[in-house]
Design an enzyme around this catalytic site. Structure first.
Site, mmCIF file in Angstrom:
data_model
loop_
_atom_site.group_PDB
_atom_site.id
_atom_site.type_symbol
_atom_site.label_atom_id
_atom_site.label_comp_id
_atom_site.label_asym_id
_atom_site.label_seq_id
_atom_site.Cartn_x
_atom_site.Cartn_y
_atom_site.Cartn_z
ATOM 1 N N VAL A 112 -11.970 2.595 4.256
ATOM 2 C CA VAL A 112 -11.465 1.725 5.321
ATOM 3 C C VAL A 112 -11.636 2.441 6.658
ATOM 4 O O VAL A 112 -11.192 3.578 6.819
ATOM 5 C CB VAL A 112 -9.977 1.367 5.101
ATOM 6 C CG1 VAL A 112 -9.423 0.606 6.303
ATOM 7 C CG2 VAL A 112 -9.806 0.548 3.828
ATOM 8 N N SER A 164 -9.889 6.692 9.615
ATOM 9 C CA SER A 164 -10.411 6.066 8.392
ATOM 10 C C SER A 164 -9.767 6.737 7.184
ATOM 11 O O SER A 164 -9.027 7.720 7.323
ATOM 12 C CB SER A 164 -11.936 6.226 8.322
ATOM 13 O OG SER A 164 -12.283 7.595 8.356
ATOM 14 N N LYS A 165 -10.017 6.227 6.026
ATOM 15 C CA LYS A 165 -9.567 6.858 4.784
ATOM 16 C C LYS A 165 -10.388 6.294 3.650
ATOM 17 O O LYS A 165 -10.900 5.160 3.750
ATOM 18 C CB LYS A 165 -8.082 6.557 4.536
ATOM 19 C CG LYS A 165 -7.380 7.638 3.732
ATOM 20 C CD LYS A 165 -7.044 8.832 4.590
ATOM 21 C CE LYS A 165 -6.374 9.930 3.808
ATOM 22 N NZ LYS A 165 -5.859 10.972 4.708
ATOM 23 N N GLY A 166 -10.521 7.055 2.571
ATOM 24 C CA GLY A 166 -11.252 6.563 1.414
ATOM 25 C C GLY A 166 -10.549 6.969 0.142
ATOM 26 O O GLY A 166 -9.731 7.892 0.136
ATOM 27 N N ASP A 208 -8.588 15.217 0.707
ATOM 28 C CA ASP A 208 -7.244 14.639 0.650
ATOM 29 C C ASP A 208 -6.740 14.885 -0.777
ATOM 30 O O ASP A 208 -7.255 15.776 -1.455
ATOM 31 C CB ASP A 208 -7.306 13.148 1.032
ATOM 32 C CG ASP A 208 -5.930 12.582 1.349
ATOM 33 O OD1 ASP A 208 -5.379 12.912 2.397
ATOM 34 O OD2 ASP A 208 -5.395 11.839 0.525
#
Ligand code: NAD
Length: 435
Positions: free
Chosen positions: A79, A124-126, A165
């Protein structure tokens, strides 16, 4: 090691796979704070609508040939929440608990965090829904490479820059960087941060989050006219953030009275012998087996008689049930989201000085920014330079957040959100809308 042998424990993934957002809908929980701050800023309705929506949400299916010859297909997300201020920046997590709403919340969080410390990144992040503890090294590498290639259009030093992460680490970042570079036909180090030093990582990155926590805690004590020397600190979570923060705070003259890990905590009101505790933990032992201090639970640690509390483990540990019993004068949120919205209200009423996560733990992304700058410039800084520049940014950001909160007579968390939203909104206004 063969492709079918189990992955050596702790080698590839991070051990603490329990730390996830517990809220039923983390995105809405996060947005409740956003809404309040946006209202204080009197944000234009159009901009409010834009900032409440992620720019891009990608869902991919990731087939992996398992070591037993079978094919499994995993769902992955990336995202990009907002890129108005620069390339999106945000980690990749591998876990069974990953959901699109969680990834959206974390991507929004990264947007506000980068704006609070005023670095030129969006958020963002995934994530991939998987249980890395049941996968071999070879399977994890295949998963990483196939996920990377599935989202490759969004990745790039100028567009979207991942980092480690939950359950991903330097090793995984090296695979992401290699996969991206193979597609581009040349080595692109700046496509990820949190890389091994040998391949373009930054000195000081490992310590950066704990160092940032220490800097802002000192600033809070100064503002509250509390002494640094002898200030009693309790730290929940003795991993990267917590253990480094404890050591650096001790170096500043603070007294670390308690630390904990997932097994429980160790307490000595006169101060723990941190070197001794570290020696114990480095032998891969848990703190509930540590004999040279009193054993306490994680719940007891949070409500100890101390001056500074550093939650540096999990989300939502300070809630409406225990907030009223907290005795610390200052809370420095090393973890992401350790305090629920309901607890915020109680802590405010008690006059506890909270250094909110999007400021307190922003040292990590700040040095990730330094890593990206060094990779792009091809010139690497010594550790003192990294640490000095980090300190300057953390002090300035602390002053800006607390200044905003004081001017509006609101708490520091809302001050941080207001500062961040204001900065993101200002760029949107300048850029205008491409319609
Ligand atoms: P880590 O894996 O290195 O350490 C986590 C620690 O928390 C371990 O000591 C673990 O035993 C402990 N823990 C796990 N479950 C627990 C429980 N139920 N009760 C008490 N302790 C428990 O992780 P980290 O990198 O130090 O990250 C900690 C927090 O800080 C996370 O919320 C993370 O998102 C946040 N954070 C980390 C960074 C970074 O640079 N590492 C940056 C920003 C935010």
């Amino acid at each position: 090691m063969t492709a079918t042998s189990p992955r050596p424990a702790q080698d590839v993934i991070r051990p603490d796979k329990d730390r996830f957002l517990q809220e039923e809908n983390p995105f809405e929980e996060m947005m409740s704070r956003f809404d309040f701050a946006a209202k204080q800023l009197d944000l234009e309705p159009g901009l409010y609508k834009i900032l409440r929506h992620p720019e891009k949400q990608i869902i991919v299916s990731v087939p992996v040939l398992r070591d037993n010859g079978e094919v499994d297909v995993y769902t992955g997300y990336r995202v990009l929440y907002n890129t108005s201020r620069g390339p999106a920046k945000g980690g990749i997590r591998f876990d069974l608990q990953v959901t699109l709403d969680e990834v959206k919340a974390l991507a929004a969080w990264m947007t506000w965090k980068c704006a609070v410390v005023n670095i030129p990144f969006g958020g963002s992040k995934g994530g991939v829904i998987c249980d890395p503890s049941t996968m071999s090294n070879a399977e994890l590498e295949k998963l990483t490479r196939r996920y990377t290639s599935a989202i490759i259009e969004t990745l790039g030093p100028d567009s979207d820059v991942p980092a480690p992460d939950v359950n991903t680490n330097e090793r995984v970042m090296a695979w992401v960087m290699d996969t991206y570079s193979m597609h581009k036909r040349h080595t692109v180090t700046a496509v990820v941060t949190g890389k091994p030093i040998e391949m373009g990582g930054s000195l000081g990155r490992r310590e950066a989050t704990g160092r940032g926590c220490t800097v802002v805690t000192k600033e809070a004590l100064k503002q509250l006219k509390m002494p640094i020397k002898g200030t009693r600190v309790a730290v929940q979570g003795f991993g990267n953030v917590g253990s480094i923060a404890a050591q650096l705070m001790a170096q500043e003259g603070m007294t670390i009275v308690a630390v904990s890990d997932k097994s429980g905590g160790s307490y000595n009101p006169k101060g723990l012998d941190l070197q001794d505790v570290l020696k114990h933990v480095q032998g891969k032992k848990l703190l509930h087996d540590y004999k040279n201090a009193e054993n306490i639970t994680n719940d007891q640690l949070l409500t100890l008689d101390c001056d500074v509390l550093v939650p540096a483990a999990l989300e939502n540990v300070i809630d409406h049930e225990n907030a009223s019993q907290i005795k610390a004068r200052v809370i420095c949120e090393g973890a992401n989201g350790p305090t629920t919205a309901a607890a915020d209200k109680i802590l405010n009423e008690k006059g506890i000085f909270v250094i909110p996560d999007i400021l307190a733990n922003a040292g990590g992304v700040t040095v990730s920014y330094f890593e990206w700058v060094q990779d792009r410039g091809g010139y690497f800084w010594d550790e003192d330079t990294v640490n000095q520049r980090l300190e300057r940014i953390m002090v300035r950001s602390f002053d800006e957040v607390t200044g905003m909160a004081q001017r509006h007579k609101l708490d520091n968390r809302i001050g941080a959100y207001m500062l961040a939203i204001d900065r993101v909104a200002a760029v949107h206004r300048l850029r205008g809308m491409y319609a």
